[in-house]
Design a protein around this motif. Structure first.
Motif, PDB file in Angstrom:
ATOM      1  N   VAL A 226      11.199  -4.459 -61.050  1.00 23.57           N
ATOM      2  CA  VAL A 226      10.695  -3.326 -60.268  1.00 23.57           C
ATOM      3  C   VAL A 226      10.048  -3.833 -58.987  1.00 23.57           C
ATOM      4  O   VAL A 226      10.308  -3.329 -57.889  1.00 23.57           O
ATOM      5  CB  VAL A 226       9.705  -2.491 -61.101  1.00 23.57           C
ATOM      6  N   GLN A 227       9.218  -4.832 -59.109  1.00 16.89           N
ATOM      7  CA  GLN A 227       8.575  -5.406 -57.931  1.00 16.89           C
ATOM      8  C   GLN A 227       9.613  -5.950 -56.949  1.00 16.89           C
ATOM      9  O   GLN A 227       9.501  -5.763 -55.738  1.00 16.89           O
ATOM     10  CB  GLN A 227       7.625  -6.527 -58.346  1.00 16.89           C
ATOM     11  N   ALA A 228      10.628  -6.601 -57.488  1.00 18.64           N
ATOM     12  CA  ALA A 228      11.666  -7.183 -56.624  1.00 18.64           C
ATOM     13  C   ALA A 228      12.397  -6.115 -55.831  1.00 18.64           C
ATOM     14  O   ALA A 228      12.822  -6.357 -54.694  1.00 18.64           O
ATOM     15  CB  ALA A 228      12.654  -7.978 -57.477  1.00 18.64           C
ATOM     16  N   ALA A 229      12.546  -4.923 -56.397  1.00 20.91           N
ATOM     17  CA  ALA A 229      13.223  -3.834 -55.699  1.00 20.91           C
ATOM     18  C   ALA A 229      12.317  -3.135 -54.692  1.00 20.91           C
ATOM     19  O   ALA A 229      12.795  -2.559 -53.713  1.00 20.91           O
ATOM     20  CB  ALA A 229      13.756  -2.817 -56.714  1.00 20.91           C
ATOM     21  N   VAL A 230      11.011  -3.196 -54.920  1.00 20.97           N
ATOM     22  CA  VAL A 230      10.065  -2.483 -54.063  1.00 20.97           C
ATOM     23  C   VAL A 230       9.693  -3.288 -52.823  1.00 20.97           C
ATOM     24  O   VAL A 230       9.671  -2.758 -51.699  1.00 20.97           O
ATOM     25  CB  VAL A 230       8.790  -2.110 -54.852  1.00 20.97           C
ATOM     26  N   VAL A 231       9.386  -4.571 -52.986  1.00 26.79           N
ATOM     27  CA  VAL A 231       8.814  -5.361 -51.883  1.00 26.79           C
ATOM     28  C   VAL A 231       9.650  -5.323 -50.606  1.00 26.79           C
ATOM     29  O   VAL A 231       9.086  -5.161 -49.507  1.00 26.79           O
ATOM     30  CB  VAL A 231       8.547  -6.809 -52.352  1.00 26.79           C
ATOM     31  N   PRO A 232      10.967  -5.430 -50.667  1.00 27.16           N
ATOM     32  CA  PRO A 232      11.727  -5.364 -49.411  1.00 27.16           C
ATOM     33  C   PRO A 232      11.632  -4.014 -48.705  1.00 27.16           C
ATOM     34  O   PRO A 232      12.001  -3.913 -47.527  1.00 27.16           O
ATOM     35  CB  PRO A 232      13.174  -5.633 -49.861  1.00 27.16           C
ATOM     36  N   GLN A 233      11.158  -2.995 -49.405  1.00 23.50           N
ATOM     37  CA  GLN A 233      11.093  -1.660 -48.821  1.00 23.50           C
ATOM     38  C   GLN A 233       9.695  -1.299 -48.314  1.00 23.50           C
ATOM     39  O   GLN A 233       9.455  -0.162 -47.899  1.00 23.50           O
ATOM     40  CB  GLN A 233      11.576  -0.632 -49.854  1.00 23.50           C
ATOM     41  N   LEU A 234       8.784  -2.263 -48.346  1.00 25.00           N
ATOM     42  CA  LEU A 234       7.458  -2.023 -47.793  1.00 25.00           C
ATOM     43  C   LEU A 234       7.537  -1.848 -46.287  1.00 25.00           C
ATOM     44  O   LEU A 234       8.282  -2.546 -45.601  1.00 25.00           O
ATOM     45  CB  LEU A 234       6.526  -3.196 -48.111  1.00 25.00           C
ATOM     46  N   ASN A 235       6.767  -0.917 -45.778  1.00 28.07           N
ATOM     47  CA  ASN A 235       6.649  -0.764 -44.335  1.00 28.07           C
ATOM     48  C   ASN A 235       5.739  -1.838 -43.759  1.00 28.07           C
ATOM     49  O   ASN A 235       4.964  -2.482 -44.489  1.00 28.07           O
ATOM     50  CB  ASN A 235       6.089   0.620 -43.988  1.00 28.07           C
ATOM     51  N   ASP A 236       5.810  -2.031 -42.450  1.00 30.27           N
ATOM     52  CA  ASP A 236       4.877  -2.942 -41.807  1.00 30.27           C
ATOM     53  C   ASP A 236       3.449  -2.494 -42.099  1.00 30.27           C
ATOM     54  O   ASP A 236       3.131  -1.294 -42.081  1.00 30.27           O
ATOM     55  CB  ASP A 236       5.105  -2.951 -40.299  1.00 30.27           C
TER      56      ASP A 236
END
Length: 341
Positions: free
Chosen positions: A229-239
């Motif tokens: 889950v973390q691996a899928a979320v982190v690339p989608q974090l905004n600046d």
């Protein structure tokens, strides 16, 4: 009063997932309070993911359970004998008595409860440590702003469910991640989240499903799970995203460290990741007490309890908790609650 004090002891330290062999259920004599102490009968007992860390031998942020000692944990009890002037027989208290049906305390870490203010069990969930964890992590670390997107993993759990509801109350888009259609339906239809992603059904499409639920990216990610889950979320974090790091339940039973997302992304996105332990901040909860109890009373923050009866069933329930089998705040009812009809 029962004739014995039933206790669940740590018999051995687990290697990987805990098993029944790691626990020992024993009956001991009921202890007697000394001067300055009281004896309480446990009514409600909390089961929480952090307890897995206390079973280990390696040092954590708090003392681990010694072999042969009762498992640790928050409880709600009723005073049955007292030699402490601050507590009288019949008082209800939230304390840290652990996995046992009776406990002696000097009251230093105990707080009296008003049974007319809220159901007693809420002192172990939305009005207790899980609720404070949700509030502190989101409001003090996440610092959500109206219009932002807040994503929370383990969204149907005791902490995650409060995080999403608080995010909505503060004008954010709330997206949950949970395991199973029933949990996701509850998160959206009952708790009012804007969307919920079923990570079990999503499988290899998890990244895409999170992107569809949070098309403008993620401003706050409240981390409870880790792993895929973390691996899928982190690339989608905004600046300049903020990540309150509360837990990593998917990794607690692993015997060795596993690779996570490429943390270079956190550098590129200038994200802030803050690990926190809520007990460090119990003395800074004035705003929590102003906001959350009133919201619960008004029905603006809802909650769900998953109740297991009998302290001897705590090990099985705890093992299920680590696999996500619970639905809502997991509690063990050790004795009848005289305030519940």
């Amino acid at each position: 009063m029962a004739n014995t004090n039933r206790r669940v002891l740590l018999k051995s330290r687990p290697e990987g997932e805990p098993t029944h062999a790691n626990f020992d259920v024993v009956d001991h004599p009921i202890p007697e309070p000394k001067d300055g102490e009281y004896l309480s009968k446990t009514i409600w007992m909390s089961l929480d993911p952090y307890m897995r860390g206390r079973m280990a031998e390696t040092k954590g942020y708090a003392a681990n359970v010694n072999l042969g000692d009762a498992m640790v944990g928050g409880t709600v009890g009723q005073v049955v004998k007292s030699r402490n002037p601050r507590f009288k027989e019949g008082d209800f208290v939230v304390e840290y008595a652990g996995w046992q049906s009776y406990a002696v305390s000097n009251g230093a870490m105990s707080m009296k409860l008003d049974p007319n203010a809220a159901p007693l069990s809420l002192a172990l969930s939305v009005l207790g440590m899980p609720g404070m964890t949700a509030w502190w992590g989101l409001m003090q670390i996440g610092k959500p702003k109206a219009g932002e997107t807040v994503v929370v993993s383990a969204a149907s759990g005791a902490v995650g469910s409060v995080v999403g509801q608080l995010a909505k109350l503060h004008g954010c888009r709330a997206v949950g991640i949970a395991g199973g259609k029933d949990k996701c339906d509850y998160v959206v239809k009952e708790l009012g989240f804007d969307a919920c992603v079923d990570y079990r059904a999503a499988g290899a499409s998890l990244f895409k499903e999170i992107r569809a639920a949070a098309p403008k990216g993620i401003d706050v990610y409240f981390e409870n799970v880790g792993g895929a889950v973390q691996a899928a979320v982190v690339p989608q974090l905004n600046d300049f995203a903020r990540v309150p790091l509360c837990g990593l339940i998917s990794q607690y039973n692993e015997m060795q460290m596993t690779p996570g997302p490429d943390w270079r992304l956190l550098l590129v996105k200038r994200a802030t990741v803050t690990g926190f332990i809520v007990s460090d901040h119990f003395g800074q909860m004035e705003s929590f007490w102003k906001e959350v109890p009133a919201a619960v009373k008004a029905g603006k923050i809802k909650y769900r309890e998953d109740i297991v009866k009998g302290i001897e069933n705590a090990p099985e329930a705890f093992m299920g908790l680590l696999k996500g089998k619970n639905f809502g705040k997991l509690l063990v009812q050790v004795a009848e609650d005289p305030t519940r009809k």
